[in-house]
Design a protein around this motif. Structure first.
Motif, PDB file in Angstrom:
ATOM      1  N   ASN A  11      -8.938   7.982   8.814  1.00 14.96           N
ATOM      2  CA  ASN A  11      -8.568   7.048   7.755  1.00 14.96           C
ATOM      3  C   ASN A  11      -9.695   6.080   7.410  1.00 14.96           C
ATOM      4  O   ASN A  11      -9.911   5.763   6.251  1.00 14.96           O
ATOM      5  CB  ASN A  11      -7.312   6.277   8.157  1.00 14.96           C
ATOM      6  N   LEU A  27      -9.623   2.777  -1.839  1.00 14.47           N
ATOM      7  CA  LEU A  27      -8.178   3.019  -1.693  1.00 14.47           C
ATOM      8  C   LEU A  27      -7.637   3.937  -2.789  1.00 14.47           C
ATOM      9  O   LEU A  27      -6.738   4.737  -2.560  1.00 14.47           O
ATOM     10  CB  LEU A  27      -7.415   1.692  -1.749  1.00 14.47           C
ATOM     11  N   ILE A  36       0.840  -1.205   0.000  1.00 16.67           N
ATOM     12  CA  ILE A  36       0.000   0.000   0.000  1.00 16.67           C
ATOM     13  C   ILE A  36       0.878   1.259   0.000  1.00 16.67           C
ATOM     14  O   ILE A  36       0.623   2.203  -0.754  1.00 16.67           O
ATOM     15  CB  ILE A  36      -0.991  -0.033   1.181  1.00 16.67           C
ATOM     16  N   ALA A  41      -5.390   0.816   6.485  1.00 16.45           N
ATOM     17  CA  ALA A  41      -5.988   0.256   5.271  1.00 16.45           C
ATOM     18  C   ALA A  41      -5.939  -1.275   5.303  1.00 16.45           C
ATOM     19  O   ALA A  41      -6.902  -1.949   4.934  1.00 16.45           O
ATOM     20  CB  ALA A  41      -5.275   0.796   4.035  1.00 16.45           C
ATOM     21  N   ILE A  57     -11.454   5.882   3.675  1.00 17.91           N
ATOM     22  CA  ILE A  57     -11.476   4.697   2.814  1.00 17.91           C
ATOM     23  C   ILE A  57     -12.907   4.223   2.597  1.00 17.91           C
ATOM     24  O   ILE A  57     -13.331   3.972   1.475  1.00 17.91           O
ATOM     25  CB  ILE A  57     -10.618   3.556   3.416  1.00 17.91           C
TER      26      ILE A  57
END
Lengths: 196, 196
Positions: free
Chosen positions: B185, A194, A139, A156, B189
């Motif tokens: 975050n 993403l 990532i 993520a 996402i």
């Protein structure tokens, strides 16, 4: 003859491990007894020990078999010559497939590994941590190449892996969409989430 | 005097339930004994029964307290006059906060509810199912209003809820980003992943 016998033993062990995975998934490792397992396999509890040493050994077998499969796949993806976002998509799809088609053992490996005993527990934790770091590196790679938005890579990874673990709910659901649709939707939401 | 005593009892019960949540999260409900709980609370096992009837009652308390909190929040959001995607974002942020600040009990409610006994088990399952359906309806609403991409709404709910459950890994992690960053975050996402 001896060879055939040993072949049969392997098969019996496989059956025991697969049945144990289903049992551990359903009841949890801690609440599952060897007697429960014997009942499910359809043998006497004592005869299980011809094939496996302990409940703990079965859990090790499940956890490390699954872990090796994911690591082997990751290694192939890492060395493939495609963009970071494509790597992530390939890994995501692999996780989804595993969670759909090898559900019991993947679930147990993901949820019940805490019951492993050392040295297996420490080894497994390190393996998990390393695996996640390697995903995070891909990532990071995608963030640098501007394919992926500027996010915290470990977060993520966490989202991705846990969302896939949610396929548990899909399995339990009575009104499921089919597996291909599930995969398509997960990729659509997460890979797009993403992308920069 | 009687009133103060009863006040103290309530507090003691709260302590027991909170300690039990931490214990169940750590060891799993099935593997946790009343003796383990008494040790953690720092009392004799027998004296726990002055405050609670059974291990099962504690689990009910945890699961239904958490469920009510989520339902109450959902009701407020449903009746609020904002777009579907804003509703989803508000709900997502609420889930994240709960998972960060009321971690032990939210985790137990999410993972250990299977050990509830009927009629609580059936009731809890229905509550969960209904909650998820209501989230899916908000997503459907957003798909109709073209705010959200054309996805399978139950799959989106599954991804969202399970990704949030992944905050478990964040809690365990030794190198955590701070809670605000985590929230930022996750929203980045997932909400972006849903948007058309």
């Amino acid at each position: 003859m001896a060879k055939i016998k040993s072949g049969q033993n392997v098969t019996k062990k496989d059956t025991i491990v697969a049945t144990a995975a289903a049992l551990f998934r359903e009841k949890g490792y801690a609440a599952s007894s060897m007697r429960d397992l014997a009942d499910k396999v359809g043998v006497e509890a004592a005869s299980l020990y011809n094939h496996i040493k302990s409940k703990s050994e079965i859990l090790q077998d499940i956890c490390f078999t699954v872990a090796n499969r994911f690591i082997n796949h990751l290694e192939k993806v890492e060395s493939s010559n495609v963009s970071a976002i494509e790597k992530i998509e390939t890994i995501l799809r692999f996780h989804i497939h595993q969670m759909i088609h090898n559900y019991e053992e993947v679930y147990v490996s993901d949820r019940e590994w805490k019951h492993l005993e050392d040295p297996y527990l420490s080894n497994f934790q390190t393996t998990r941590r390393t695996y996640r770091k390697r995903l995070a590196s891909i990532i990071e790679e995608g963030i640098k190449s501007k394919e992926i938005k500027n996010i915290d890579a470990p977060t993520a990874v966490l989202i991705m892996l846990h969302a896939v673990a949610g396929i548990e709910s899909w399995h339990r659901s009575t009104q499921k969409i089919d597996a291909d649709e599930l995969e398509k939707n997960m990729v659509l939401i997460m890979v797009e989430g993403l992308k920069k």
